[in-house]
Each structure stands twice: as structure tokens, then as C-alpha cells.
Design a protein around this motif. Structure first.
Motif, short mmCIF file in Angstrom:
data_model
loop_
_atom_site.label_atom_id
_atom_site.label_comp_id
_atom_site.label_asym_id
_atom_site.label_seq_id
_atom_site.Cartn_x
_atom_site.Cartn_y
_atom_site.Cartn_z
N UNK A 61 0.85 -1.19 0.00
CA UNK A 61 0.00 0.00 0.00
C UNK A 61 0.88 1.24 0.00
N UNK A 62 0.63 2.14 -0.94
CA UNK A 62 1.39 3.40 -1.03
C UNK A 62 0.51 4.56 -0.60
N UNK A 63 1.14 5.55 0.04
CA UNK A 63 0.45 6.73 0.55
C UNK A 63 0.78 7.92 -0.36
N UNK A 64 -0.21 8.76 -0.62
CA UNK A 64 -0.05 9.91 -1.52
C UNK A 64 0.67 11.08 -0.85
N UNK A 65 1.02 12.04 -1.66
CA UNK A 65 1.53 13.35 -1.24
C UNK A 65 2.91 13.31 -0.58
N UNK A 66 3.75 12.37 -0.95
CA UNK A 66 5.13 12.28 -0.45
C UNK A 66 5.22 12.50 1.07
N UNK A 67 4.59 11.63 1.85
CA UNK A 67 4.61 11.82 3.30
C UNK A 67 5.98 11.49 3.89
N UNK A 68 6.23 12.00 5.07
CA UNK A 68 7.41 11.56 5.80
C UNK A 68 7.14 10.14 6.26
N UNK A 69 8.19 9.45 6.65
CA UNK A 69 8.01 8.06 7.12
C UNK A 69 7.07 8.03 8.33
N UNK A 70 7.21 9.01 9.21
CA UNK A 70 6.36 9.08 10.40
C UNK A 70 4.89 9.28 10.02
N UNK A 71 4.63 10.19 9.08
CA UNK A 71 3.26 10.43 8.63
C UNK A 71 2.66 9.18 8.00
N UNK A 72 3.43 8.53 7.14
CA UNK A 72 2.95 7.31 6.49
C UNK A 72 2.68 6.21 7.51
N UNK A 73 3.51 6.14 8.52
CA UNK A 73 3.31 5.13 9.56
C UNK A 73 2.02 5.39 10.33
N UNK A 74 1.75 6.65 10.63
CA UNK A 74 0.51 7.01 11.34
C UNK A 74 -0.70 6.67 10.48
N UNK A 75 -0.65 7.03 9.21
CA UNK A 75 -1.78 6.78 8.30
C UNK A 75 -2.03 5.29 8.14
N UNK A 76 -0.98 4.53 7.87
CA UNK A 76 -1.16 3.09 7.65
C UNK A 76 -1.56 2.37 8.94
N UNK A 117 -7.10 9.37 -6.57
CA UNK A 117 -5.89 9.71 -7.31
C UNK A 117 -6.23 10.08 -8.75
N UNK A 118 -5.30 10.73 -9.40
CA UNK A 118 -5.48 11.11 -10.79
C UNK A 118 -5.57 9.86 -11.69
N UNK A 119 -4.81 8.82 -11.36
CA UNK A 119 -4.86 7.58 -12.14
C UNK A 119 -6.26 6.99 -12.16
N UNK A 120 -6.93 6.98 -11.03
CA UNK A 120 -8.29 6.45 -10.95
C UNK A 120 -9.26 7.32 -11.74
N UNK A 121 -9.06 8.62 -11.67
CA UNK A 121 -9.95 9.53 -12.42
C UNK A 121 -9.76 9.34 -13.93
N UNK A 132 -2.62 5.96 -2.35
CA UNK A 132 -2.15 6.16 -3.72
C UNK A 132 -2.43 4.91 -4.56
N UNK A 133 -2.07 3.75 -4.01
CA UNK A 133 -2.31 2.50 -4.73
C UNK A 133 -2.19 1.31 -3.79
#
Length: 91
Positions: free
Chosen positions: A4-19, A81-85, A67-68
Motif C-alpha cells: 500500500x502506497x500513501x499519496x503526497x510524499x509523506x514523511x516516514x512518520x506520517x505514512x506510519x501514522x496513516x497506515x 488519485x489522478x490515475x483512478x480519475x 495512492x495504490x
């Protein structure tokens, strides 16, 4: 295994919180997933029951920051995401 990828180029900490939030939501829906960060913006979700990966994919692609999702080497774009649109426009 599901990547699973996270959008908007998050920091590792942000991505960890989201996931982690996504993982908790999956557990609340009786989908047991273990989560490991494999990159700054990417995590792998591992399921005890492989069939749950598909239910998890349906949930994950609906999340705003997703993101995906990649399962069995097939990538599914997050619906925000733009790809889905672009895929919707092609249909």
C-alpha cells in the motif's frame, strides 16, 4: 501480501501514522492484518487469511490518502488519485 502506497510524499512518520490507522480500521472489521513499513511512503500488509486481502483492498483504495494497492503484482489506484480519475474517463 499487499503493498500500500500513501499519496503526497509523506514523511516516514506520517505514512506510519496513516497506515496504522488503516490497520486499526481493518482489525475493527475483523480483517487481521500485520503491517510493516518497507519505504517512507509504502507499507506491506500481511494477512493470516489470504482471501481477506481482497476485502482490505476494497477498503484501502477508498481512503483519501491511498495512492495504490498492489496484490499479486496488479496495481489498483486509490479512487482519489489522478490515475483512478483517468480510468473513469476512459470507461
Amino acid at each position: 501480501m499487499t503493498f500500500v502506497s500513501v499519496t503526497d510524499s509523506p514523511t516516514r512518520e506520517d505514512a506510519e501514522i496513516i497506515t496504522k490507522l488503516w490497520q486499526t480500521s481493518l482489525w475493527n472489521n475483523h480483517i487481521q492484518a500485520e503491517r510493516y513499513m518497507v519505504d517512507d511512503d509504502r507499507a506491506i500488509f500481511m494477512f493470516k487469511d489470504g482471501s481477506q486481502a481482497w476485502d482490505a483492498k476494497d477498503y484501502l483504495i477508498q481512503q483519501e490518502r491511498c495512492k495504490s494497492v498492489t496484490i499479486e503484482n496488479k496495481e489498483y489506484p486509490g479512487i482519489h488519485t489522478q490515475d483512478a480519475m483517468n480510468l473513469k474517463e476512459e470507461l
